[in-house]
Every structure is written in structure tokens, then in C-alpha cells.
Motif scaffolding. Structure first.
Motif, PDB file in Angstrom:
ATOM      1  N   LEU A   1       2.424  14.869  -0.703  1.00  0.00           N
ATOM      2  CA  LEU A   1       3.604  13.512  -1.450  1.00  0.00           C
ATOM      3  C   LEU A   1       3.004  12.124  -0.225  1.00  0.00           C
ATOM      4  N   LEU A   2       2.822  12.839   1.110  1.00  0.00           N
ATOM      5  CA  LEU A   2       2.585  11.545   1.602  1.00  0.00           C
ATOM      6  C   LEU A   2       0.753  11.497   1.432  1.00  0.00           C
ATOM      7  N   ALA A   3      -0.334  11.870   0.878  1.00  0.00           N
ATOM      8  CA  ALA A   3      -1.256  11.765   0.132  1.00  0.00           C
ATOM      9  C   ALA A   3      -1.435  10.585  -0.964  1.00  0.00           C
ATOM     10  N   SER A   4       0.516  10.892  -1.864  1.00  0.00           N
ATOM     11  CA  SER A   4       0.107   9.879  -2.317  1.00  0.00           C
ATOM     12  C   SER A   4       0.730   8.339  -2.494  1.00  0.00           C
ATOM     13  N   VAL A   5       1.517   8.205  -1.130  1.00  0.00           N
ATOM     14  CA  VAL A   5       1.785   7.127  -0.110  1.00  0.00           C
ATOM     15  C   VAL A   5       1.140   7.071   0.617  1.00  0.00           C
ATOM     16  N   ALA A   6      -0.030   7.725   1.044  1.00  0.00           N
ATOM     17  CA  ALA A   6      -1.308   6.518   1.923  1.00  0.00           C
ATOM     18  C   ALA A   6      -2.046   6.163   1.626  1.00  0.00           C
ATOM     19  N   LEU A   7      -3.099   6.518  -0.564  1.00  0.00           N
ATOM     20  CA  LEU A   7      -3.476   6.455  -1.355  1.00  0.00           C
ATOM     21  C   LEU A   7      -4.092   4.980  -1.267  1.00  0.00           C
ATOM     22  N   LEU A   8      -3.307   4.251  -2.089  1.00  0.00           N
ATOM     23  CA  LEU A   8      -3.928   2.570  -2.417  1.00  0.00           C
ATOM     24  C   LEU A   8      -3.776   1.692  -0.776  1.00  0.00           C
ATOM     25  N   PRO A   9      -2.880   1.801  -0.213  1.00  0.00           N
ATOM     26  CA  PRO A   9      -2.971   1.097   1.314  1.00  0.00           C
ATOM     27  C   PRO A   9      -3.917   1.828   1.729  1.00  0.00           C
ATOM     28  N   LEU A  10      -5.085   3.519   2.388  1.00  0.00           N
ATOM     29  CA  LEU A  10      -5.560   3.687   2.505  1.00  0.00           C
ATOM     30  C   LEU A  10      -7.217   2.842   2.241  1.00  0.00           C
ATOM     31  N   ILE A  11      -6.783   2.841   0.415  1.00  0.00           N
ATOM     32  CA  ILE A  11      -8.584   2.796  -0.497  1.00  0.00           C
ATOM     33  C   ILE A  11      -7.884   1.622  -0.242  1.00  0.00           C
ATOM     34  N   ILE A  12      -6.895   0.768  -0.958  1.00  0.00           N
ATOM     35  CA  ILE A  12      -6.884  -1.287  -1.059  1.00  0.00           C
ATOM     36  C   ILE A  12      -7.102  -1.528   0.268  1.00  0.00           C
ATOM     37  N   ALA A  13      -5.624  -1.788   0.620  1.00  0.00           N
ATOM     38  CA  ALA A  13      -5.340  -2.567   1.888  1.00  0.00           C
ATOM     39  C   ALA A  13      -6.283  -2.521   3.096  1.00  0.00           C
ATOM     40  N   ALA A  14      -6.637  -1.136   3.493  1.00  0.00           N
ATOM     41  CA  ALA A  14      -8.027  -0.983   5.183  1.00  0.00           C
ATOM     42  C   ALA A  14      -8.682  -1.916   5.030  1.00  0.00           C
ATOM     43  N   PRO A  15      -9.318  -1.972   3.935  1.00  0.00           N
ATOM     44  CA  PRO A  15     -10.410  -2.487   3.968  1.00  0.00           C
ATOM     45  C   PRO A  15     -10.692  -4.108   4.499  1.00  0.00           C
ATOM     46  N   PHE A  16      -9.849  -5.332   3.680  1.00  0.00           N
ATOM     47  CA  PHE A  16      -9.504  -6.129   4.176  1.00  0.00           C
ATOM     48  C   PHE A  16      -8.955  -5.914   5.755  1.00  0.00           C
ATOM     49  N   TYR A  17      -8.627  -5.923   6.506  1.00  0.00           N
ATOM     50  CA  TYR A  17      -8.406  -5.464   7.904  1.00  0.00           C
ATOM     51  C   TYR A  17     -10.087  -4.917   9.029  1.00  0.00           C
ATOM     52  N   ILE A  18     -10.214  -3.754   8.420  1.00  0.00           N
ATOM     53  CA  ILE A  18     -11.441  -3.388   8.558  1.00  0.00           C
ATOM     54  C   ILE A  18     -12.484  -4.987   8.729  1.00  0.00           C
TER      55      ILE A  18
END
Length: 293
Positions: A244-261
Motif C-alpha cells: 500500500l505504501l509503495a502504491s501511494v509513493a509510486l507516482l509522486p516519486l516517478i512524476i513529481a520528484a524529478p521536477f524538484y531535482i
């Protein structure tokens, strides 16, 4: 089964589709009603500044930075390109590019870019309907589907919301993200968390993170409610909790995080771009004060 019985069987789905089509037409009427400039008080606030970003993306095929002249407003070195909340601009750029292929130019490109707001307005309306359905289902109220349709219709006809769905802005994107998070949290808390609800929570968080900073509080609260309900209150196996935790984190890590990086690399560690933007604005003000003297 004849068409009549088929229509009776799927009447609520058909009603939902017809309502969404009607809402789309209603929002499009607003799109063409709101003036595409800042001359009228009824026009979209700061739409001209926000339009610089999707126009740049459509023209160059890359994301701008706050240093690119085409993405900077004429006053104060103001540029939304400093910020990582670029989801709406990217989608608007796609609509602009598509419209350009058909020879659309001038104000027509602004109308094309506004389709992003229409899209997220529809997402918001649909999710609010599902929220009402979920609550009615939990309370065992008769006519659950009617509650959902009624909530969708009420939100859609709210003039301020229709206006928000009609011009280029990030507020409607944040609204959609919050609606998705609320629906996911309600499903998880009231009906029990599963991977679909967890993934939906991650999707809503991603939309908020790349939509507008004023929605970040909802991301935080959605995450806290998820952790408390899924990890402490509900009887969920340990291995499934991790899924469940992985399902929540999947899209923020793959899609959102690169913009902040990307921001951290471009602006020397400034992930949000706020400090860099403020420094550039202060530099512009000092330069203009010197020239005035």
C-alpha cells in the motif's frame, strides 16, 4: 437484451456521462466568455504571465527556467518558470501544439491552453460526485447514485468554480488534486485500504505537488490519515501495508520528484525556486531604483 433494458441497467453510468458532457459544454461556454487579456476586470488574473510557460514549452519542446527571457514577465523579473509546479503548463502546451497544427494562432492559443482548466474542472466535478456517493453508501442512504449526480451538478453550476475552470490557472489543478485525495482517503478509511485507493491517493498527491503550493497541506494530511488508518487502525498484514505504501509513493516519486531535482540542479539546491525568484526580483528592484536616480 434489447437497448431499452441495457439502458435501464446502466442508467446511472449513462446519466453520469451525459452530465459530464453537459458540464464540459458549460465550462467551454465560460472559456469563450472570459476575455483572453488583462484589459477586462473579468479576465483571468495573471493569465498572461502563466501563458508564458506553456507557450515556451510548445515553441521549444523543453521546460523553461526562470532565466529564460521568453518565460519572464515585463515587470519584476516575474516568472512562474522558477517553480516546479508545471503540470498544468505542460498539458496546456500539448493543447497549444495541437491547436497550432490546425492553424490556430493569437487568442485561439489561449483558448486552447484553457482546455487544461476545463479538464481538471471535470476531474474535480467527477471526484466530488464520487465523494458524495461514498459518504451516502457508508451511511446506507437510499439513492446513492443520485447523491453523486446531485453533488456533481451543484459544483458545476457554482459560478466561481465554472470561472476557475475557464482560464489558465493552477488553482483548479490544486482543487482537482484535493478532490482526488479526499475521495481516496474516504474510500480507504470507510471501506478499507486497498492498492487501488492507495494508488489514487498517490495520484492526487502528485497533482497537488505539481499543481499549487496551497494544496500541500492536503497532501500532508492525506498522508498522515493514510498512515494512521492503514498502519494502526485497520487490520492489514505487514507485507500488504508495504505494498500500500509503495502504491501511494509510486507516482509522486516517478512524476513529481524529478521536477524538484531539476530545480535543485538549476538553482543550486533551491528545490522550490522561491529563494531564487525572490533574489531575482530584489535584483530587478535595485536596478530600477538605480536607473530612477
Amino acid at each position: 437484451m434489447n437497448l431499452w433494458h441495457l439502458a435501464i441497467k446502466h442508467r446511472y453510468r449513462i446519466a453520469t456521462v451525459l452530465l459530464l458532457v453537459t458540464v464540459f459544454c458549460w465550462f467551454m461556454a465560460w472559456v469563450f466568455h472570459v476575455p483572453p487579456n488583462l484589459i477586462s476586470a473579468f479576465s483571468g488574473p495573471d493569465e498572461n504571465l502563466r501563458m508564458l510557460i506553456p507557450k515556451y514549452i510548445a515553441a521549444h519542446g523543453t521546460l523553461p527556467t526562470g532565466y529564460d527571457a521568453e518565460a519572464i514577465g515585463p515587470v519584476g523579473n516575474w516568472s512562474y518558470a522558477f517553480y516546479p509546479q508545471l503540470l498544468g503548463a505542460i498539458i496546456s502546451a500539448m493543447f497549444i501544439k495541437l491547436a497550432s497544427l490546425f492553424g490556430v494562432s493569437g487568442d485561439g492559443l489561449i483558448y486552447a491552453a484553457r482546455l487544461t482548466s476545463v479538464l481538471f474542472g471535470l476531474v474535480s466535478v467527477y471526484c466530488v460526485g464520487k465523494i458524495a456517493e461514498t459518504i451516502a453508501q457508508y451511511k446506507r442512504v437510499r439513492g446513492v447514485k443520485l447523491f453523486g449526480l446531485g453533488a456533481m451538478a451543484l459544483l458545476a453550476v457554482w459560478p466561481q468554480f465554472a470561472y476557475l475552470s475557464a482560464y489558465v490557472n493552477n488553482d483548479i489543478i490544486a482543487f482537482a488534486g484535493v478532490a482526488i485525495i479526499t475521495f481516496a482517503v474516504l474510500k480507504g478509511v470507510l471501506m478499507g485500504w486497498n492498492r487501488r485507493a492507495a494508488f489514487l491517493l498517490g495520484a492526487g498527491a502528485t497533482v497537488c505537488i505539481l499543481g499549487y503550493t496551497n494544496a500541500y497541506g492536503f497532501v500532508l494530511m492525506g498522508g498522515i490519515v493514510f498512515l494512521i488508518s492503514a498502519f494502526l487502525l485497520q487490520k492489514v498484514q505487514k507485507g500488504y501495508r508495504l505494498k500500500l505504501l509503495a502504491s501511494v509513493a509510486l507516482l509522486p516519486l516517478i512524476i513529481a520528484a524529478p521536477f524538484y531535482i531539476r530545480n535543485m540542479v538549476t538553482y543550486k539546491g533551491d528545490a522550490t525556486g522561491v529563494a531564487t525568484f525572490q533574489a531575482r526580483t530584489a535584483e530587478w528592484e535595485r536596478a530600477n531604483n538605480r536607473s530612477a536616480q
